[in-house]
Each structure stands twice: as C-alpha cells, then as structure tokens.
Design an enzyme around this catalytic site. Structure first.
Site, PDB file in Angstrom:
ATOM      1  N   HIS A 137      75.714 -18.031 -39.311  1.00 19.80           N
ATOM      2  CA  HIS A 137      74.717 -16.976 -39.481  1.00 19.80           C
ATOM      3  C   HIS A 137      74.583 -16.623 -40.954  1.00 19.80           C
ATOM      4  CE1 HIS A 137      76.483 -16.581 -35.467  1.00 19.80           C
ATOM      5  NE2 HIS A 137      75.348 -16.038 -35.071  1.00 19.80           N
ATOM      6  N   LYS A 163      74.918 -23.751 -33.024  1.00 18.85           N
ATOM      7  CA  LYS A 163      74.093 -22.535 -33.156  1.00 18.85           C
ATOM      8  C   LYS A 163      73.913 -22.215 -34.636  1.00 18.85           C
ATOM      9  CE  LYS A 163      74.000 -17.560 -32.176  1.00 18.85           C
ATOM     10  NZ  LYS A 163      74.813 -16.382 -31.763  1.00 18.85           N
ATOM     11  N   GLN A 226      65.632  -9.032 -32.785  1.00 16.51           N
ATOM     12  CA  GLN A 226      65.844  -9.422 -31.389  1.00 16.51           C
ATOM     13  C   GLN A 226      64.887  -8.658 -30.482  1.00 16.51           C
ATOM     14  OE1 GLN A 226      69.855  -8.784 -29.611  1.00 16.51           O
ATOM     15  NE2 GLN A 226      70.369 -10.707 -30.621  1.00 16.51           N
ATOM     16  N   LYS A 314      40.821 -10.838 -43.577  1.00 18.54           N
ATOM     17  CA  LYS A 314      39.537 -11.301 -43.040  1.00 18.54           C
ATOM     18  C   LYS A 314      38.756 -12.137 -44.041  1.00 18.54           C
ATOM     19  CE  LYS A 314      38.999  -7.653 -39.592  1.00 18.54           C
ATOM     20  NZ  LYS A 314      38.114  -6.617 -39.005  1.00 18.54           N
ATOM     21  N   ASN A 339      37.093 -12.361 -38.256  1.00 12.76           N
ATOM     22  CA  ASN A 339      38.283 -11.831 -37.586  1.00 12.76           C
ATOM     23  C   ASN A 339      38.852 -12.785 -36.550  1.00 12.76           C
ATOM     24  OD1 ASN A 339      36.364 -11.561 -35.504  1.00 12.76           O
ATOM     25  ND2 ASN A 339      37.338  -9.697 -34.715  1.00 12.76           N
ATOM     26  N   ASP A 355      33.667  -8.672 -34.263  1.00 16.46           N
ATOM     27  CA  ASP A 355      33.547  -7.220 -34.425  1.00 16.46           C
ATOM     28  C   ASP A 355      32.103  -6.757 -34.273  1.00 16.46           C
ATOM     29  OD1 ASP A 355      36.250  -6.670 -34.832  1.00 16.46           O
ATOM     30  OD2 ASP A 355      36.115  -6.986 -36.998  1.00 16.46           O
ATOM     31  N   ALA A 384      31.185   3.001 -45.459  1.00 20.16           N
ATOM     32  CA  ALA A 384      30.725   1.786 -46.145  1.00 20.16           C
ATOM     33  C   ALA A 384      31.863   0.806 -46.362  1.00 20.16           C
ATOM     34  CB  ALA A 384      30.092   2.168 -47.486  1.00 20.16           C
ATOM     35  N   GLY A 386      34.896  -2.054 -44.558  1.00 17.38           N
ATOM     36  CA  GLY A 386      34.810  -3.355 -43.905  1.00 17.38           C
ATOM     37  C   GLY A 386      34.193  -3.296 -42.527  1.00 17.38           C
ATOM     38  N   MET A 454      40.929   9.977 -36.769  1.00 19.63           N
ATOM     39  CA  MET A 454      41.940   9.097 -36.175  1.00 19.63           C
ATOM     40  C   MET A 454      43.278   9.832 -36.055  1.00 19.63           C
ATOM     41  SD  MET A 454      43.326   5.430 -37.646  1.00 19.63           S
ATOM     42  CE  MET A 454      41.691   4.710 -37.657  1.00 19.63           C
TER      43      MET A 454
END
Length: 539
Positions: A137, A163, A226, A314, A339, A355, A384, A386, A454
C-alpha cells in the site's frame, strides 16, 4: 468471480460480529477483519477473543493486522504482530486469508517461516485452507517500483493472492490497475485510493479482480475512497456488471455531489442496459481533460462510451472532439459549449448540447405548443452566463424574440450579439436590456438562468416580488434552479397565476437526451424524476 469484502475495524467482538452480520444481510461475500485497532500484544484474553470472533463470523474472513508503517494502527514489534497472525491461522476456524505486507514478508526469513507454517502453499505439510495475501500500500502516490513489487508477489510461492493499492494521482491511474488485472499471473487485487480511484473499485469485477473492498457505512472505510456496500450493490449496479459492460460518467470539477450517477445508473437498471455510470473528477485545465479523456478512450478494454460534461469542461469538450476529428453539433458549436460526449459504434466522437433542448421542451410543454410554435414568441432570459448562452441560442434558433436581462449590461449585450444583431426585438432576434427594465417587459416567457434563489439562499429572487405580481396570468415562468424545486421566484409567480416550470424539468430532460444518445432507447423519464426527487429529499 469477483467478490465484495466489507472492511471492518475490530473494536470488540460483539461490534465486529454485528457489523459482519449486517454485511452478510446486505450482500457482501466476505469481511476483512482489521484487528490492528483491537489487539496489540499476545494477551491470552485478546487471543481468545480473536478465536471467538473467527469461530462465530457469519462470512469468510480476511484477517489483517496492519502496522502503522503501512497505514494501520499496530505500533508494536514485528515478531508480536506476526505471532498474532500465526495464532489466527491456528484457531479452530481459521480465516479464508491472512494479509501480510510484502515489505514485512521480504524483510525476515524467520517471519516468512512463521507465516508459511499457517497458510496453504505447495510445500505445506500441515492441512490448511487459509491463503496468503501479499499486499503493498502507498497512501501518497504511485510507487516507482510498483511493477517490481508485483513481480516479487508473483514469485513468492506461498503467496496465493497479490494485492497492490496506491493513491491515485488522477483518473488515469485506474487504467494501470486494470492492466495489472488483465495481465495477472495469480489471483490479484489492484485498487487505487482516493476520489479519483473509485473506478478501480467499481470496475474490479469487469476486469476480473479477486475482490474489491467496501465500507459498511459512510465514514467507516479502512482506506480513502472506499465506497459503501450499498453504493456498490445499488448505485453502481455491482450484480449487473460484466466484462463487456459499457462505461459512462460525469466529467467535471468538482463532481462528488452530482445527481447524474444516481439518475443514469437507475435508468440503465430500469431498461436493463449493460452500462455503468461513474463520477469522473478532472482538474479544470484543458491538458488534464485531454490527457484523461484521451487515455480512457484509447484503453479499449474499458469500453468507455460517453460522458455528461459539466463545469468547467464544456468548452474543453468541443476543443477535444474537434482535435480528434469528431463531429460537433452545429448549435453546440455556436453556443461554444457541449455537455454530452458520445462514442459511436464505429469509434467516432460526437459532441452535443442537451441543455438547450431540455429548456426548449420544458417551455413548449408549458405553452402547450410544438417547437415550431416558438417563432415570434417573446422570451426573457435573466442572466448572461453559460446556462443563459445555451438557452438563448436554442430559442433564437427556433425564431423566438429573446431579450437578455442582466445586472451587467455589457455581458448581456455581448451575449445578444452572439446570436442576433442586437438591434430589433423581432422574430429570431436577440437584444440586451438592463435588469431593472424587467418591470416594463411584456414577454410571454421568463427564464431565470442565474443562481439567485438556489439552496441555501432560498429567500432570494432574481426578480422583485412586486414585478412578478404584475405579470399576466398564463405567463410562463421557468427557473433553471432545481434545488429547491420551488424557488421564491416560482412561488410568487404561481401566486400571480403564472404557469411555473421548476429546474427539475430541465435536469431530467437533459439527462433524457444524453441517455437516448448513448443507448438508442427511450429514457425512463419517470425513473429519472423519482431518483432526482429522492436525492433532493422530496420522496
């Protein structure tokens, strides 16, 4: 067959047995019992407890006593640690495997002898079924001698399993893990740690690893990155994965909280499509995008067939597909952003933008018209950035008269000039106007493309309440924000008698467009909507 081992830090016998029972109940195949936090000496009581734990464990087990020098908790002397592992191999019900670090195994002939006495190998004289996992590891980076470590593991005749685990530097490291698995000389575990190492854990089954590791609950993992057992089995469709499973993902920076993996994997599940969809974090610079996406495309065994592409990549997607000689959707080229990446069956690339189509269809449904009916409709786009650019392009392309309202008039004017002459408010034209002039607008459709309102700032609105209250009943108000589903703007618009469209509509529809490009099947839109609502805590 690749198995899932749930890693459990052992604190006491009852805790570990309860965790193992839960792992068995939820579909794990094995447990790794990390005893290094539990036992640090040859205390007879602790050794008896270890015997009790192994005898009652409901699943086959791996016993690991990881030293601090390789990321574990055991800080005693090596002879004591190996004696503990030797004891584990001699109990009444020994584990399926004992994990010993390659560095420790190579360091001492006496240590090797002790280990070899309790594991199955060609020279073993005592009957035992316990296998030896030789492991390595690196929690910092890819070790320079990684291949040499693998070679040493392969040559150790007593080692049944190799491993190798290291901290991924980027998504590209996963490809080396897959190559290791493809070229394995004996049963092998090859995993990358960290956020960018997730593909190696999910796709271990695709490439024939002996097993992958999962945490029982979030935050309980024994290594960075994990996933939980529930995520592997549910979100990432573990039971459906095959060597020919196609791989998709969401490319962005960051992408950890994206809803797209849940939505698209649920869609694959509902339609029984042989695919899996992963988060793909790539740093913002074009060089990272080009190197990572290019290497994933070029590694044929991966079957990488497409991706959703979000901020800040994008524009990078358009450049990349252009440089690779792929096809770019004309309107996506005009917008300057795509996109969606699709890898066609002949290997060619296609960059497109779902979109604008999602926004068009959401508004057309609100107006009860087809796209052709947008010609001459007066549409106000607020913002104005994206998202506004894609929406303006789509509506202008279909003949709507679009006015861009923005706090900074210069940005609105620049956007308007990209898709119209900026002079006349007539069909198919785009003009700019200061945000304050919204109060005098006579538009039939208002679309918010700003982040105002938001979560968590849900009390804000891009349009003053008194302006919304003057909008005519039947006016269509569309907010591209989907969290919360009903923003303050939409609440006020609904109260004024407007037809309101939440951002969830656009999110689901853009995902629908991507799904259908990749699979050639109708998207299970109702499944997408349900999963999105569940993710937003609305189910």
């Amino acid at each position: 067959m690749t198995r899932i081992a749930v890693a459990i830090f052992v604190r006491d016998v009852s805790q570990a047995l309860a965790a193992a029972a839960k792992a068995a109940e939820h579909g794990a195949d094995m447990v790794e019992l990390r005893i290094d936090p539990f036992i640090d000496s040859l205390d007879p009581a602790k050794l008896a407890a270890l015997d009790d734990l192994l005898s009652r464990c409901p699943l086959p087990s791996i016993v690991t006593c990881r030293p601090t020098w390789e990321g574990g908790h055991f800080d005693g002397d090596e002879q004591t640690r190996i004696s503990i592992l030797e004891h584990a191999g001699l109990v009444s019900r020994p584990p399926a495997y004992i994990d010993v670090e390659l560095a420790a195994y190579q360091r001492s002939a006496n240590l090797r002898q002790k280990v070899n006495l309790v594991v199955d190998h060609p020279g073993q004289l005592k009957p035992t079924t316990t296998g030896l996992i030789l492991s390595s590891h690196d929690f910092d980076t890819r070790p320079a001698d990684l291949l040499q470590r693998l070679e040493a593991m392969a040559q150790a005749t007593a080692g049944r399993v190799s491993k190798i685990v290291w901290q991924a530097r980027s998504l590209r490291d996963n490809l080396e893990a897959f190559e290791i698995l493809s070229q394995r000389l004996k049963p092998t575990i090859a995993l990358c740690m960290g956020e960018t190492g997730l593909p190696s854990r999910v796709l271990a089954k695709k490439f024939g690893a002996l097993l992958t590791f999962a945490a029982l609950e979030k935050g309980e993992g024994t290594a960075p990155g994990q996933p939980t057992l529930a995520q592997l089995k549910g979100l990432y469709r573990w039971d459906a994965l095959r060597p020919d499973t196609r791989v998709y993902g969401v490319i962005g920076h960051p992408v950890a909280h994206s809803m797209s993996p849940a939505i698209h994997n649920a869609g694959f599940d509902a339609t029984e499509f042989n695919g899996v969809y992963l988060p793909m974090p790539i740093p913002p610079e074009y060089e990272h995008f080009k190197a990572t996406v290019g290497s994933w495309l070029d590694f044929a065994p991966l079957d990488f067939r497409g991706a959703s592409v979000t901020l800040p990549h994008k524009e990078n997607l358009l450049r990349f597909v252009g440089e690779r000689g792929g096809e770019i959707e004309p309107l996506a080229a005009q917008i300057g952003a795509a996109n969606t990446l699709t890898v066609r069956d002949d290997g060619s690339l296609y960059a497109s933008n779902t979109d604008y189509a999602a926004a068009l269809d959401a508004v057309c449904d609100g107006l009860s018209i087809e796209r052709a009916g947008l010609a001459g409709r007066r549409v106000a786009v607020i913002g104005a950035g994206g998202a506004a650019r894609a929406i303006v392009a789509g509506f202008a392309h279909h003949g709507a008269a679009v006015t861009v309202y923005n706090r900074t008039l210069e940005r609105a004017t620049e956007l308007a000039r990209s898709f119209g002459d900026g002079q006349a408010d007539s069909a198919g034209k785009v003009v700019a106007s200061p945000l304050d002039s919204l109060r005098d607008s006579d538009c039939e459709v208002f679309i918010n493309c700003t982040p105002i309102g938001m979560h968590p700032k849900v009390g804000a609105s891009p349009v003053p309440d008194e302006v919304v209250e003057r909008w005519k009943p039947g006016t269509v108000v569309f907010d591209t924000i989907y969290n919360p589903v009903e923003t303050r703007l939409l609440k006020r618009a609904k109260a004024a008698g407007c037809v309101t469209i939440p951002g969830t509509e656009m999110f689901v529809r853009q995902a629908q467009g991507q799904f259908e490009l990749w699979t050639g099947q109708p998207a299970p839109v109702e499944v997408f909507a349900r999963v999105l609502k569940e993710g937003l805590g609305l189910s």
